[in-house]
Write a protein that holds these residues in place. Structure first.
Motif, PDB file in Angstrom:
ATOM      1  N   ASN A  68      -7.574   5.164   7.189  1.00 12.39           N
ATOM      2  CA  ASN A  68      -7.779   3.934   6.423  1.00 12.39           C
ATOM      3  C   ASN A  68      -7.772   2.737   7.378  1.00 12.39           C
ATOM      4  OD1 ASN A  68      -7.660   1.745   4.639  1.00 12.39           O
ATOM      5  ND2 ASN A  68      -6.545   2.949   3.108  1.00 12.39           N
ATOM      6  N   LEU A  83      -3.850   7.600   5.318  1.00 17.04           N
ATOM      7  CA  LEU A  83      -3.608   6.364   6.054  1.00 17.04           C
ATOM      8  C   LEU A  83      -4.177   6.419   7.462  1.00 17.04           C
ATOM      9  CD1 LEU A  83      -2.273   3.568   6.066  1.00 17.04           C
ATOM     10  CD2 LEU A  83      -0.169   4.677   6.845  1.00 17.04           C
ATOM     11  N   ILE A  85      -6.528  -0.919   5.927  1.00 20.79           N
ATOM     12  CA  ILE A  85      -5.086  -1.129   5.787  1.00 20.79           C
ATOM     13  C   ILE A  85      -4.425  -1.201   7.155  1.00 20.79           C
ATOM     14  CG2 ILE A  85      -2.928  -0.071   4.996  1.00 20.79           C
ATOM     15  CD1 ILE A  85      -4.543  -1.409   2.789  1.00 20.79           C
ATOM     16  N   HIS A 104       0.849  -1.197   0.000  1.00 16.22           N
ATOM     17  CA  HIS A 104       0.000   0.000   0.000  1.00 16.22           C
ATOM     18  C   HIS A 104       0.883   1.245   0.000  1.00 16.22           C
ATOM     19  CE1 HIS A 104      -3.790   2.112   0.587  1.00 16.22           C
ATOM     20  NE2 HIS A 104      -3.216   2.851   1.516  1.00 16.22           N
ATOM     21  N   ARG A 105       0.389   2.287  -0.687  1.00 17.30           N
ATOM     22  CA  ARG A 105       1.024   3.613  -0.673  1.00 17.30           C
ATOM     23  C   ARG A 105      -0.073   4.652  -0.479  1.00 17.30           C
ATOM     24  NH1 ARG A 105       5.942   2.622  -3.649  1.00 17.30           N
ATOM     25  NH2 ARG A 105       5.699   0.723  -4.882  1.00 17.30           N
ATOM     26  N   GLU A 106       0.197   5.615   0.369  1.00 18.17           N
ATOM     27  CA  GLU A 106      -0.817   6.638   0.629  1.00 18.17           C
ATOM     28  C   GLU A 106      -0.169   7.772   1.417  1.00 18.17           C
ATOM     29  OE1 GLU A 106      -5.506   6.738   2.096  1.00 18.17           O
ATOM     30  OE2 GLU A 106      -4.198   5.078   2.683  1.00 18.17           O
TER      31      GLU A 106
END
Length: 236
Positions: free
Chosen positions: A226, A223, A229, A216-218
């Motif tokens: 989220n 994040l 995740i 995952h990238r954010e």
């Protein structure tokens, strides 16, 4: 922004066991990127591979436009990559000041922004301990010292591996504040951590790693909200 550090398709092995699988990272100048994951996810191996301590099995590492994939650790340091390992390696018989002076050098571009007087200003706790042997410092004081020692080399990129691990909450808060000040001053930092809440106050972007893969990238603001995740990859 200028891209300072890039990893493309990075893999790494310990013996016959593959630990990293096609890791892609991009760190831009004056940004702080958090590499998050549970214990054993591959964060420290990623940092060691970037620093040249663990050889890359495949892929490419680029620092300030230069391919350093097969460069030895000392060459990477000379080119501006500073690595602070998780086990706080100080020179125990030397004083705090001597630990800093040992590492003093100009950056790859000739700049010497980080000098001893600036370190004392940025790390007032260390200024008060300058004559003490590093081996007599607490864990938190040693962590501040190794970060300051890395800065004395005037690096382009600072790699910090688990800087909050095993430290008391009040010390973690001190390190968090110091890293926010570093970011505000224009430092470029890759921060590997399990402590998501610590990172969310420091980094702008986050990459989540699990079982040696980027999952995952954010941005850290996203994040923080989220829950999926966080529950799947970051909850203890």
């Amino acid at each position: 922004m200028t891209e300072l550090l890039r990893a493309d398709g990075l893999s790494a092995f310990y013996g016959a066991s593959q630990i990293l699988f096609d890791i892609d990272l991009v760190l831009e100048e004056k940004c702080t990127l958090a590499l998050l994951g549970r214990n054993g996810a591959g964060k420290s191996t990623t940092m060691k591979t970037l620093a040249g301590i663990v050889p890359a099995g495949s892929g490419r590492i680029v620092l300030a436009g230069r391919d350093i994939t097969h460069a030895p650790p000392h060459a990477r340091a000379k080119l501006g990559l500073a690595y602070v390992p998780e086990d706080r390696q100080v020179f125990p018989e030397h004083t705090v000041e001597d630990n800093l002076l040992i590492a003093a050098k100009s950056g790859p571009d000739g700049r010497r922004d980080w000098t001893l007087p600036r370190i004392w200003d940025a790390f007032p706790l260390l200024a008060n301990l300058r004559a003490r042997q590093a081996g007599r410092l607490s864990g938190g004081e040693q962590q501040l010292l190794v970060i300051a020692r890395a800065l004395m080399g005037n690096p382009l990129v600072l790699l910090l591996d688990e800087p909050s691990e095993g430290l008391a909450p009040i010390v973690v808060a001190t390190i968090s504040r110091m890293l926010r000040e570093l970011r505000a001053s224009g430092a470029t930092i890759l921060l590997a951590e399990q402590n998501m809440h610590f990172c969310l106050r420091i980094a702008e972007m986050a990459v989540v790693i699990d079982k040696g893969k980027v999952v995952h990238r954010e941005d850290t603001a996203g994040l923080a909200g989220n829950d999926d995740i966080r529950r799947r990859y970051l909850a203890i």
